[in-house]
Enzyme design. Sequence first.
Site, PDB file in Angstrom:
ATOM      1  N   ARG A   1       0.809  -1.212   0.000  1.00  0.00           N
ATOM      2  CA  ARG A   1       0.000   0.000   0.000  1.00  0.00           C
ATOM      3  C   ARG A   1       0.845   1.266   0.000  1.00  0.00           C
ATOM      4  NH1 ARG A   1      -4.968  -0.148   1.752  1.00  0.00           N
ATOM      5  NH2 ARG A   1      -4.612   1.952   2.515  1.00  0.00           N
TER       6      ARG A   1
ATOM      7  N   CYS B   1      -6.679  -4.169   3.693  1.00  0.00           N
ATOM      8  CA  CYS B   1      -5.628  -5.149   3.963  1.00  0.00           C
ATOM      9  C   CYS B   1      -5.960  -5.854   5.266  1.00  0.00           C
ATOM     10  CB  CYS B   1      -4.248  -4.522   3.945  1.00  0.00           C
ATOM     11  SG  CYS B   1      -3.778  -3.722   5.447  1.00  0.00           S
TER      12      CYS B   1
ATOM     13  N   ARG C   1      -8.203   0.790   5.782  1.00  0.00           N
ATOM     14  CA  ARG C   1      -7.103   1.664   5.343  1.00  0.00           C
ATOM     15  C   ARG C   1      -7.472   2.494   4.109  1.00  0.00           C
ATOM     16  NH1 ARG C   1      -1.401  -1.188   6.079  1.00  0.00           N
ATOM     17  NH2 ARG C   1      -0.752   0.955   6.372  1.00  0.00           N
TER      18      ARG C   1
ATOM     19  N   ASP D   1      -9.085   8.361   1.506  1.00  0.00           N
ATOM     20  CA  ASP D   1      -9.930   9.516   1.201  1.00  0.00           C
ATOM     21  C   ASP D   1      -9.268  10.851   1.570  1.00  0.00           C
ATOM     22  OD1 ASP D   1     -10.252   8.327   3.738  1.00  0.00           O
ATOM     23  OD2 ASP D   1     -12.142   9.359   4.109  1.00  0.00           O
TER      24      ASP D   1
ATOM     25  N   ASP E   1       2.324  -0.053  15.639  1.00  0.00           N
ATOM     26  CA  ASP E   1       3.184  -1.083  15.046  1.00  0.00           C
ATOM     27  C   ASP E   1       3.928  -1.899  16.107  1.00  0.00           C
ATOM     28  OD1 ASP E   1       2.331  -0.136  12.632  1.00  0.00           O
ATOM     29  OD2 ASP E   1       4.115   1.054  12.224  1.00  0.00           O
TER      30      ASP E   1
END
Length: 441
Positions: free
Chosen positions: A95, A119, A124, A127, A310
């Site tokens: 992506r 995903c 995700r 916009d 993350d």
Amino acid sequence: MTQKFYVKGGTPLKGEVEIGGAKNSVLKLMAAAVLVKGATKIYNVPDLTDVEVMLSVIEGLGAKTVYDKKEKSIVIDSTDLTSITAKYELVSKMRASFIILGALMSRCREAIVALPGGCAIGERRVDFHIKGLEALGAKIKIENGYVHAKASKLVGTDIYLDVPSVGATENLMLAATLATGSTRIQNAAQEPEIVDLANFLNAIGADINGAGTSEIVINGVTADKLHPIEYTTIPDRIEAGTYMSAIIATRGKGIIKNVFPAHLTFFTDKLLKMGANIKLLEPNVLEVSCKNRLNSINFVTQPYPGFPTDLQSMAMALLSTANGVGIITESLYENRFMQVPELRRMGADIHQDRNHAIIKGVKKLTGAGVAASDLRAGASLVVAALMAEGNSVIENLHHIDRGYENFESKLRLLGGKIERRDDEIMTPDNLTEGTHNESYI
Ligand code: EPU
């Protein structure tokens, strides 16, 4: 043949590990190199499949590239571009390649870039990227799965992001670099990777202020002001946090080199609260250790400088054997608890209710066969396997290879008993000491 990690858990990690360049920075720097005529050289490039995908995207535009893995450098010469298209085959693999939209709009005023789908970790959407480009004057059509953006000229304006999106902030910084007039991005993302991109862009001749705060001002410059440079990518804070977690999980003691501790303040603070020891040995060197069982904590993932989403899965692996009950709230993604069923297979006691996970620490995890569903979930399973009692097999390594260079080699340098193998026959049940070439599995 699919590859798997074979891990024998229970050995405290000890030694030193060197952190590589930040994946989430270098991919954007590579896209930014498309703005410049001439050969730009980027150093501290990690050896990752995502970097290969971004190279293909850039080569697809006609740029010439030289990737020297030994030197960890990439030269990108974007003097002559022959295409404005980033194909679905590439964007669907990664992506982050959607970032090329802003770079192409800046340089060519037209771009045809595949729209990334959802995903594993969430919807995700893009916009904010699209609305921001429209605010700068681009006409955008979405046809046959592609974003077709075109502008006779881009004119700076004020853009307010509903969410401090990393990708939207980066796409708009790139697009606004060669726009006419000033663009002000409000509620901008503040991640260190945004600052790295702004530093890179300023070094090539852009005029960007405020990166690292919630308001970024990009004063558009003309293309003749840009020039090629040599630039070194910042260290990967998420890779560093992953090794910190692995050392702490195994109650080991290790030195993390080439880390920017300031990029990990929130994470470090939570690790200290759990009972880990973290010492700053030198400006870019941390010593991490843990002797006792950790204490549980609660946290909410947030945009930088909050707790990084993350590293949420790594922290969950730690909480799975901590003393007490910890609650994690994932506020960025709808589906970022993919590691939960796998950790449960290893004996973790985790209850999930939408974006909340309640983790009741058990005394120990036990090795099991588990599968990575995405990059960070996969890394957390490796952390869990290293601390578990017994043997584990981890599948779907292609997810992990997207974001961790030489993962098993670096863990082995720390004494981790982990191997990558092609064979598909073994299961945790038949992994016993001495049965295979490597004595530890
Ligand atoms: N969002 C929208 N609309 C948009 C843009 C974002 O609704 O137009 C939403 C997303 O759906 C998401 C949230 O906003 O729920 C945050 O997304 P953001 O745009 O900030 O993330 P990103 O740019 O797509 C980067 C990293 C991710 C990291 C996030 C948040 C790269 C290549 N990826 O993604 O890294 O989780 O920022 O810090 O830079 C990873 O490395 O494993 C990874 C997923």
